[in-house]
Motif scaffolding. Sequence first.
Motif, PDB file in Angstrom:
ATOM      1  N   ASN A  87       0.825  -1.216   0.000  1.00 17.17           N
ATOM      2  CA  ASN A  87       0.000   0.000   0.000  1.00 17.17           C
ATOM      3  C   ASN A  87       0.856   1.261   0.000  1.00 17.17           C
ATOM      4  N   ALA A  88       1.940   1.254   0.761  1.00 12.89           N
ATOM      5  CA  ALA A  88       2.837   2.414   0.808  1.00 12.89           C
ATOM      6  C   ALA A  88       3.479   2.640  -0.558  1.00 12.89           C
TER       7      ALA A  88
ATOM      8  N   ARG B 233       2.276   1.710  -3.486  1.00 15.97           N
ATOM      9  CA  ARG B 233       1.240   2.177  -4.420  1.00 15.97           C
ATOM     10  C   ARG B 233       0.942   3.657  -4.216  1.00 15.97           C
ATOM     11  N   SER B 234       0.838   4.099  -2.970  1.00 17.85           N
ATOM     12  CA  SER B 234       0.480   5.493  -2.710  1.00 17.85           C
ATOM     13  C   SER B 234       1.629   6.446  -3.015  1.00 17.85           C
ATOM     14  N   SER B 235       2.879   5.958  -2.974  1.00 15.79           N
ATOM     15  CA  SER B 235       4.006   6.835  -3.274  1.00 15.79           C
ATOM     16  C   SER B 235       4.313   6.880  -4.766  1.00 15.79           C
ATOM     17  N   ASN B 236       3.727   5.969  -5.530  1.00 15.70           N
ATOM     18  CA  ASN B 236       3.936   5.934  -6.978  1.00 15.70           C
ATOM     19  C   ASN B 236       2.595   5.639  -7.649  1.00 15.70           C
ATOM     20  N   PRO B 237       1.748   6.668  -7.834  1.00  9.75           N
ATOM     21  CA  PRO B 237       0.397   6.460  -8.359  1.00  9.75           C
ATOM     22  C   PRO B 237       0.341   5.698  -9.686  1.00  9.75           C
TER      23      PRO B 237
ATOM     24  N   VAL C  39      -0.277   1.857  -9.397  1.00 10.50           N
ATOM     25  CA  VAL C  39      -1.496   1.318  -8.805  1.00 10.50           C
ATOM     26  C   VAL C  39      -2.197   0.421  -9.804  1.00 10.50           C
TER      27      VAL C  39
END
Length: 112
Positions: free
Chosen positions: A98-99, A101-105, A108
């Motif tokens: 999750n971290a 994915r959220s740091s590299n949109p 996703v």
Amino acid sequence: GEHDHRHTSIVFTTDRKHKHRKKKEKTSLDKGFKLSHQEVFLASNVPQLIASPAGRIVACNDFFYKATGLTQKDVKRLTIFSIVKVDKLSYMFDIVANALRSSNPSSVVTKS
């Protein structure tokens, strides 16, 4: 006789709140205060670490060493996955995924 009930103002010229503070040291209440995340990390009384996207531990604070009993030499050969209890590994992998994915949109993955 009647008592004279005049109001008297007393002004203290000494700022007692800052008496023990170094003169040039700023607090969060001062204009121009800058928070040092590195200083907060290192001085924290909560065990903390910083890991690479692959899970390699790249930094930790003194309290992490105290809480885990690990040495710097130990930490250099470990990953975040090697210090987590086996029954918590899948949870840890989810947190890391999750971290990332959220740091590299752009990474996703959407379910169709």
